[in-house]
Each structure stands twice: as structure tokens, then as C-alpha cells.
Enzyme design. Sequence first.
Site, PDB file in Angstrom:
ATOM      1  N   CYS A  16      -3.672  -2.484   8.732  1.00 29.10           N
ATOM      2  CA  CYS A  16      -4.012  -1.762   7.499  1.00 29.10           C
ATOM      3  C   CYS A  16      -4.954  -0.587   7.716  1.00 29.10           C
ATOM      4  CB  CYS A  16      -4.612  -2.732   6.494  1.00 29.10           C
ATOM      5  SG  CYS A  16      -3.557  -4.150   6.196  1.00 29.10           S
ATOM      6  N   LYS A  23      -3.641   2.418   9.840  1.00 34.79           N
ATOM      7  CA  LYS A  23      -2.478   3.055   9.195  1.00 34.79           C
ATOM      8  C   LYS A  23      -2.901   3.758   7.895  1.00 34.79           C
ATOM      9  CE  LYS A  23       0.460   0.186   6.877  1.00 34.79           C
ATOM     10  NZ  LYS A  23       0.655   0.570   5.488  1.00 34.79           N
ATOM     11  N   THR A  78       0.858  -1.191   0.000  1.00 37.33           N
ATOM     12  CA  THR A  78       0.000   0.000   0.000  1.00 37.33           C
ATOM     13  C   THR A  78       0.888   1.233   0.000  1.00 37.33           C
ATOM     14  OG1 THR A  78      -1.638  -1.249   1.199  1.00 37.33           O
ATOM     15  CG2 THR A  78      -1.855   1.143   1.253  1.00 37.33           C
ATOM     16  N   GLY A  86     -18.705  -2.226  17.419  1.00 36.78           N
ATOM     17  CA  GLY A  86     -17.892  -2.991  18.368  1.00 36.78           C
ATOM     18  C   GLY A  86     -16.889  -2.089  19.044  1.00 36.78           C
TER      19      GLY A  86
HETATM   20  C1  UGA Z   1      -8.150  -4.821   5.496  1.00 38.96           C
HETATM   21  C2  UGA Z   1      -9.130  -4.822   4.301  1.00 38.96           C
HETATM   22  O1  UGA Z   1     -10.349  -5.449   4.674  1.00 38.96           O
HETATM   23  C3  UGA Z   1      -8.522  -5.572   3.111  1.00 38.96           C
HETATM   24  O2  UGA Z   1      -9.373  -5.480   1.990  1.00 38.96           O
HETATM   25  C4  UGA Z   1      -7.163  -4.941   2.765  1.00 38.96           C
HETATM   26  O3  UGA Z   1      -6.534  -5.582   1.681  1.00 38.96           O
HETATM   27  C5  UGA Z   1      -6.261  -5.038   3.977  1.00 38.96           C
HETATM   28  O4  UGA Z   1      -6.881  -4.323   5.080  1.00 38.96           O
HETATM   29  C6  UGA Z   1      -4.943  -4.419   3.604  1.00 38.96           C
HETATM   30  O5  UGA Z   1      -4.899  -3.213   3.344  1.00 38.96           O
HETATM   31  O6  UGA Z   1      -3.951  -5.153   3.459  1.00 38.96           O
HETATM   32  P1  UGA Z   1      -7.575  -6.572   7.435  1.00 38.96           P
HETATM   33  O7  UGA Z   1      -6.621  -5.569   7.980  1.00 38.96           O
HETATM   34  O8  UGA Z   1      -7.131  -7.994   7.345  1.00 38.96           O
HETATM   35  O9  UGA Z   1      -8.024  -6.166   5.945  1.00 38.96           O
HETATM   36  O10 UGA Z   1      -8.839  -6.492   8.365  1.00 38.96           O
HETATM   37  P2  UGA Z   1     -10.422  -6.424   8.224  1.00 38.96           P
HETATM   38  O11 UGA Z   1     -11.013  -7.754   8.082  1.00 38.96           O
HETATM   39  O12 UGA Z   1     -10.817  -5.403   7.217  1.00 38.96           O
HETATM   40  O13 UGA Z   1     -10.802  -5.882   9.678  1.00 38.96           O
HETATM   41  C7  UGA Z   1     -10.278  -4.643  10.170  1.00 38.96           C
HETATM   42  C8  UGA Z   1     -10.834  -4.323  11.516  1.00 38.96           C
HETATM   43  O14 UGA Z   1     -12.186  -3.907  11.424  1.00 38.96           O
HETATM   44  C9  UGA Z   1     -10.837  -5.479  12.529  1.00 38.96           C
HETATM   45  O15 UGA Z   1     -10.347  -4.998  13.757  1.00 38.96           O
HETATM   46  C10 UGA Z   1     -12.289  -5.872  12.629  1.00 38.96           C
HETATM   47  O16 UGA Z   1     -12.618  -6.407  13.881  1.00 38.96           O
HETATM   48  C11 UGA Z   1     -12.977  -4.545  12.406  1.00 38.96           C
HETATM   49  N1  UGA Z   1     -14.352  -4.642  11.900  1.00 38.96           N
HETATM   50  C12 UGA Z   1     -14.605  -5.213  10.703  1.00 38.96           C
HETATM   51  C13 UGA Z   1     -15.383  -4.090  12.640  1.00 38.96           C
HETATM   52  O17 UGA Z   1     -15.180  -3.549  13.755  1.00 38.96           O
HETATM   53  N2  UGA Z   1     -16.666  -4.169  12.155  1.00 38.96           N
HETATM   54  C14 UGA Z   1     -16.945  -4.743  10.955  1.00 38.96           C
HETATM   55  O18 UGA Z   1     -18.134  -4.753  10.560  1.00 38.96           O
HETATM   56  C15 UGA Z   1     -15.884  -5.285  10.212  1.00 38.96           C
END
Ligand code: UGA
Length: 446
Positions: A270, A273, A128, A263
Site C-alpha cells: 500500500c 504504491k 484504493t 528503520g
Molecule cells: C497501510 C496503512 O497503515 C493502512 O491504514 C492502510 O489501510 C493500508 O496501508 C492500505 O492502504 O490498505 P499496511 O500496508 O498493512 O497498512 O502497513 P503498515 O502497518 O502501515 O506498515 C507499512 C510499512 O511501514 C511497513 O514496512 C512497516 O515496517 C513500516 N513502518 C511502519 C516503519 O518503517 N516505521 C513505522 O513507524 C511504522
Amino acid sequence: MARTIAIIGTGYVGLVSGVCFAEHGNTVWCVDVDQAKLERLQRGEAVIYEPGLEPMLQRNLHEGRLLFTNDLSQAVRHATVLFLCLPTPPDADGAADVRAVLETAERIAHIVRDEGIDQLRIVVTRSTVPVGTAAMVRERVHALAPAADIRVASNPEFMSEGNAVRETLTPDRVVIGTRDPEVIAMLQELYRPFVNNYDRPLLVMDEKSAEVTKYAANAFLALRISFMNELSVYCDAVGADIELVRTGIGFDPRIGRSYLHAGLGFGGSCLPKDIRALAQSARQAGTPLRLVEHTWQINLDQLRRFADRIRQRFGGTISGRRFGLWGLAFKPNTDDVRESPAHKLIALLRAEGAQICAYDPEAMTSTRRVLGDQIEYASDMYAALEGADALIIATEWAEFRNPDWQRMKSCLHGNIIFDGRNLWQPSEMEQLGFEYHSIGRRSVVP
Ligand code: UGA
């Protein structure tokens, strides 16, 4: 046609991308500077917890399609396409630090020049990176190796941890940022097995738009979460239920159901940042993104508000109180604790003199590395509750959803639960006789 490619940087993005490219028959040189990590990978150890990754790594190692090395020149000699999957950590003001990307691109240019490589080499930024980075990479490599045929393109990834293998093999879309026909053709060929013309397209655009697309995607996801978190406070105040509101809006196809869970806020390596980096980039461009700026602030407030509720419940002080905490990873199905809301909550509670005994199915070792003996580590989820004044849910692992309620009661000092991920229904908890505080819903006090 299967190709020989290189992945520079075997972090999350690099390793998963490399293994998946190998899975589709390509020969993949994976380059890293961390010799100990390379040795583990060479032995078939995935080094990160990611469902499905290790067997695929082992299979492709065995087939000779995955090669691990610390020698960049070997990769540059063999591979036509070189994906830069290097870290871009935040600097002091939140901007992404792209030094590793630029330095590696320069090293590639040196190797091409010094070894007299005259065939096409395509340097692809896959980490990124802020808008304009591909242009900077191009400028640097052309300055160092003006006679060489080195092209540059952007190809951001969108995989999320815990689903990374599946999302890489069957991505929603692949974004390629370049207008160079030869580069487009090469990347189209490489991605052909991953995409289709029906619902998983390969999108070609200019490189700046590709770079912004990556940040826009993460910022939009973060924005949805913060919207719901802010709305949860309002629901709480007016006696509505955020979970009902979530389903009420989520079935509208224009809105969709994902990323609407209120939550403790978003964490991980990601979203936090990237929204700060995007905000910083927009400020620099003289076009501040106000929604993005607020998204981050709301995320911080959400966690503080939860800690406040815990403190208030105990009459304004939690000094000497003991809490059992379930969930340390920043989300389920990963052992990653970077920017984990659970860790941040622990810091807030400990600062006020609380003791924490925690359990997580995968993130105990990674937490111990960061927090050491600041907290206690339980052998299982029930052991975390022994003598605790309350249970706190910080990460929604599936195994927490259906607990042995009686066992919980016999372990807990009282019957209080603070659920930061809305795992259960208030009505259910009422029947079970728990005092139950969750996010954006009525509290249950028997
Ligand atoms: C995120 C993006 O979803 C990916 O598409 C992206 O490629 C990636 O960053 C990156 O830039 O490399 P990730 O960091 O693995 O992926 O995490 P997510 O699944 O998006 O979750 C992020 C946070 O949001 C977690 O703490 C999760 O608990 C929280 N979350 C997610 C919520 O609080 N509510 C939701 O409805 C969904």
C-alpha cells in the site's frame, strides 16, 4: 437490520471486509475469478495469514452467512450493496490502474440491465482508487444501464495487515463518500455495529474528498516514517540517538507516538504504491506534491545507505561474505513480502556477491515463491547464523527481541550485528560483547 451484500474481489481488503460484515449478521456474497482460491475459502482456509481471520471465516461459513462464488450475476441478483475490492496495481508511470474496477462496474451494469433488475443497487469503491474514479464508475454504469437505479459511492478502507480484523471490526473511523441521502442511510445502517458517536465516527463527505482522504492517510504515514529515517541520518552524523528523539517528540499529543520508527523504510502493498500514485495524480493535476515525491526518494535512500554501511564495514566489498538475515515479511505478523524492505536489501547485497541465509516465522513460503533458490532458508533463527559473517535484522518480529545471546555467538562466524529495526540498545550490546550497528544511533565496536 442484517442485509445481503456482495464483496467483489477476495484479496486482502475484500476478504477481511466480507468476513467482518458476515460477523455482524449480514449475508455476504464474495465473488472472485480465482476458482482455486474460492475452493480453499469454501473449505474454511483463510488463504492469507491474518490473526483471527480463519476462525471467523469458518464460523460464518458454518452459519451460512458467507457464500463464495465466481458468478458475479448471482451476487448482483441478491445484494443491494456491492463493494468493489479489486486490485489497482501501479502502471508504468506509477499511476493506479483502475481497469479492473471499471470493467467490473460495467459488468454489474450489464447484469442489472440484462436481467431487468429494477431495485436499487449501490456500487461502492472500496479499493484504493484515484480521485475521480467513483465519478468514472457512475458515468460508465449509467451509460450502459440508463434505466436502472444504480448509485455509486466511495468507501475507502484503512485497515493494516496483521491487525486487519480488529481494525475492521473497530475502525478509527469509517469514511463514506457520497451526498446521496438514500445511499448514506443504507451505508450508515450497514456500518452501525462498527462505529459509535464517541470515538469511532462514520464520516460522510463528498466522494472526491473520500478518495483523496485514503491517499492522504497513507502518504502522511509514509511521510512520518521518511521524516524519521532522514532524521536518523542526521542523528548518526551529530552523535544523537533517534530512539530518544522519537520518544522525546512522540509524547507531544500534537505529534503522537505511532509511525515514528526509523528503520529500513516502509514496504508493503500500500504505502509505496499509494504515494507514487498520489504523486502522479498531483503532477497530472498540475499541483505536484513535493513532500510526497521526496518521501519515496528518502525511503529508497535509507535502504541503500544501510547496504553501504554493511559494505564499508567489510572494507568496501561483501563479495563472498555470508549473512544471516532475520525477517523477510514487509513487517511483523504477516507473511506478505510485497515491496518488502528485506527483499530489497537481499537484492542489493546479492548484487554485490553476498550469500544470504534467511529466517522468518511466517514469510518463508511466500519468499520462496519470489526468490526461489537465490537465498538459503534456515529451519530456525539460529540456523540462519551458522557460519555467517554477520546477522542482519530486517523485520522486527517479537520472537527476535529476546534471543539466546550465547547461542547466537556460537553460531555466528564473528560477533557482528546490523540491526535495521533498532531491536536492541547499544549499551546492552556493548555489555554482551557484540559489534552492533543500528539506525540513527551510535555503533558499538568492542
Ligand atoms: C497501510 C496503512 O497503515 C493502512 O491504514 C492502510 O489501510 C493500508 O496501508 C492500505 O492502504 O490498505 P499496511 O500496508 O498493512 O497498512 O502497513 P503498515 O502497518 O502501515 O506498515 C507499512 C510499512 O511501514 C511497513 O514496512 C512497516 O515496517 C513500516 N513502518 C511502519 C516503519 O518503517 N516505521 C513505522 O513507524 C511504522
